[in-house]
Design a protein around this motif. Structure first.
Motif, short mmCIF file in Angstrom:
data_model
loop_
_atom_site.label_atom_id
_atom_site.label_comp_id
_atom_site.label_asym_id
_atom_site.label_seq_id
_atom_site.Cartn_x
_atom_site.Cartn_y
_atom_site.Cartn_z
N UNK A 161 -1.72 0.80 -2.30
CA UNK A 161 -0.71 -0.27 -2.45
C UNK A 161 0.57 0.40 -2.94
N UNK A 184 3.98 -2.23 0.43
CA UNK A 184 5.25 -1.54 0.23
C UNK A 184 6.47 -2.22 0.79
N UNK A 237 0.45 2.73 -5.94
CA UNK A 237 -0.78 2.42 -6.65
C UNK A 237 -2.01 2.77 -5.81
N UNK A 297 1.23 -8.11 -5.44
CA UNK A 297 0.27 -7.01 -5.56
C UNK A 297 0.50 -5.95 -4.49
N UNK A 298 0.88 -6.42 -3.29
CA UNK A 298 0.95 -5.51 -2.14
C UNK A 298 2.03 -4.44 -2.29
N UNK A 299 3.01 -4.63 -3.17
CA UNK A 299 4.06 -3.62 -3.29
C UNK A 299 3.73 -2.54 -4.32
N UNK A 300 2.52 -2.62 -4.89
CA UNK A 300 2.07 -1.52 -5.75
C UNK A 300 2.63 -1.58 -7.16
N UNK A 301 2.58 -2.75 -7.78
CA UNK A 301 3.07 -2.87 -9.15
C UNK A 301 2.10 -2.20 -10.12
#
Lengths: 111, 498
Positions: A32, A99, A35, B207-211
């Motif tokens: 992600x 992203x 992440x 969630x999908x943006x990598x927090x």
């Protein structure tokens, strides 16, 4: 979020791989952005950097312990069918997206 | 035109929120009369009982167990200074045992201040005409991030208001934009979020943006107070929607969540038990407790009288007690002490309270880092900051006090999130990673951003001290860290981590 039967399957497969390959820990994560999001796994980490291998466009397996090149292939092939299934689920549920800007109307965000 | 758009958006959203509340599947976990009863029943703990609780808290440092509500209630009523010294010493010991003697550093980034809510204590409330509200554009945001990365920051907490112009799409876009900034070796490696509650689907998008971590503070767990300061008919007026926001985040697969209280709205003893019940509820439902706990105190804000005259304002002495009790009651959690507090008090509370994360060099106006020479911009801030030391000065003070300043962001990039992170923190083995990654990330700071005096104390005292700790405790890791240190110093390699 994965359904719990899938999570348990991944855990079991990782447990088998720990035993078979003598690894301290094996776990599968979702990409992600920056992440690496933990999905499921087995074992306890050692105080060192885990190794990792890309399994599919959105999934990475991490492991802790020594693993020679041929054994990496064992790791990959043993996770492959599960990985394919999870990858497909992520794409179908829209979780494969990462992203970028989130699409969707307000209504779609309140099912 | 803008007002009507906001009103329409708020009305539609409120309707959906109430539909969710009416069908919520999670059990309530804040029973006010039970909490009040627990506080009353435990208001005169004996010395022996308190010492037993302290001993138990020590044992929990390596099991990750929480103290019980009765035990926490008893601690809040201790009045013997000698016992408090024991509690403070234990808080520090637990923190050292779980995380080691490092302090993780971050910067708050206020991204948007437009807000449809009208919270009585907040400078950004919709009816406060004395404060200018705005949302950063993507280029403006990236300029702010550039200032931060050029000071040495790697970790952000991005803060958002609640309005149609800064909804979940805006959060996604701005987080992605922050991650895209690169300036020399400068970059943001972890972006945490402090934003309004979202629906499960909206959380899924974020969630999908990598927090990193998603924070929602309940502000107060006491319903009558909540109702009094968050007007009915506003989005924030919906207590249950907010109380279960991190449950929805977990449902959406966000497994690093953070809780907090705005101390000063109601009795701090009650609020501590509210935090404990929240942690217990998250553990029970998802097996993963709060990644961090925050304890901001009500601070003065422009044209906001309540912030200065609340009957529940917390004195400095009680504030130190709150922080220490949080460490004893929830040993595995990250504990965040912010620059709201004055420098001298922070310096004391780090040790007394077992603090693990702090901000420095902070500006809390939207666009504030572009005007770095202005410590305060009251007409653009939510409240007033007290500790305005620069990042470099703050780090120097940490070094002088023997701490390891850390810019580590390794865990969530190595898959140590949620259920994979918790055992490390609960069994107190996470410090092995914390110290190793703290050394390497601090060395990067020394190479790229530090003043000569920080370079000197860092190289002569801090890094040797923590390398020695590794050599004594985990010799194989010490060797690998030394090898990586050489690569950072001699080959200009960056972002080497474990």
């Amino acid at each position: 979020m994965l359904a719990s039967p899938i999570t348990r399957l991944i855990e079991q497969r990782c447990k088998d791989l720990c035993g078979r390959l003598g690894l301290a820990q094996v776990y599968v994560t979702q990409i992600l952005g920056r992440r690496r999001h933990f999905l499921a796994g087995y074992g306890r980490p050692l105080p060192c950097k885990p190794e990792q291998m890309l399994l599919s466009p959105h999934l990475i397996v991490f492991w802790q312990g020594e693993l020679a090149e041929p054994a990496r292939e064992i790791l990959r092939t043993n996770l492959q069918n599960l990985t394919d299934f999870v990858e497909q689920q992520l794409v179908e549920s829209g979780q494969g997206r990462s992203g970028g800007s989130a699409p969707g109307s307000d209504e779609a965000m309140w099912p | 035109m803008i007002v009507s758009k906001a009103m329409l958006w708020q009305r539609q959203r409120l309707q959906r929120i109430r539909e969710w509340e009416n069908t919520r599947r999670f059990p309530d976990f804040i029973d006010e009369s039970a909490i009040s009863g627990t506080l009353t029943e435990n208001r005169r703990p004996s010395r022996e009982a308190v010492l037993d609780i302290v001993e138990k808290a020590r044992a929990h440092a390596t099991t990750g167990e929480l103290l019980s509500p009765a035990e926490v209630a008893a601690l809040t009523h201790v009045d013997d200074p000698e016992l408090w010294e024991s509690i403070f010493e234990t808080a520090d010991w637990i923190k050292q045992t779980v995380y080691g003697n490092r302090i993780v550093l971050f910067a708050p980034l206020y991204v948007s201040s437009t807000c449809v809510n009208n919270c009585a204590y907040c400078g950004f409330r919709s009816t406060n005409s004395a404060v200018i509200r705005r949302d950063l554009t993507i280029p403006e945001l990236q300029e702010e991030v550039r200032v931060l990365v050029n000071a040495g920051h790697k970790r952000l907490i991005m803060v958002y208001g609640e309005s149609p112009d800064n909804d979940y799409r805006y959060i996604c876009d701005t987080v992605a934009a922050a991650y895209r900034v690169k300036d020399g070796f400068g970059e943001i490696r972890r972006a945490n979020i402090n934003a309004p509650p979202l629906s499960v689907e909206e959380f899924r998008a974020v969630r999908s943006v990598g927090i990193g971590t998603y924070q929602v503070f309940q502000e107060t767990y006491h319903r009558p107070t909540y109702r009094a300061v968050h007007p009915e008919g506003t989005l924030k007026g919906e207590y249950d929607w907010r109380l279960f926001s991190l449950h929805r985040a977990q449902e959406a697969g966000i497994d690093d969540v953070a809780i907090g209280v705005l101390f000063g709205l109601y009795d701090w003893r009650f609020e501590l038990l509210g935090l404990l019940h929240h942690a217990m509820a998250l553990e029970k439902e998802f097996g993963v407790g709060p990644h961090t706990i925050s304890y901001p105190r009500l601070e003065p804000a422009t044209n906001t009288p309540l912030a200065s005259r609340s009957p529940w304002l917390v004195a400095d002495e009680d504030f130190a007690k709150i922080v220490a009790i949080i460490r004893l009651m929830c040993p595995y959690t990250g504990s965040i002490l912010t620059a709201r507090e004055p420098a001298e008090l922070r310096r004391k509370v780090i040790r007394k309270g077992g603090v693990s994360q702090m901000d420095a060099g902070s500006r809390i106006a939207v666009g504030g880092y572009g005007r770095m020479n202005e410590e305060h911009q009251p007409d653009r801030q939510q409240f007033l900051l007290s500790d305005t030391r620069s990042l470099d000065d703050f780090i120097y003070d940490l070094c002088q006090d023997g701490y390891l300043p850390s810019f580590c962001t390794a865990g969530y990039r190595e898959g140590r999130t949620g259920a994979n992170f918790m055992p490390l923190a609960k069994h107190a083995t996470v410090k092995n990673f914390c110290i190793a990654n703290g050394i390497l990330s601090f060395e990067e700071y020394l190479q790229d951003y530090a003043s000569p005096r920080v370079q000197q104390i860092g190289r002569q005292k801090v890094i040797p001290r923590y390398l020695k700790w590794l050599e004594e405790n985990i010799p194989p890791l010490a060797g690998r860290v030394q090898g990586n240190l050489n690569r950072v110093r001699e080959e200009a390699q960056r972002d080497l981590h474990f």
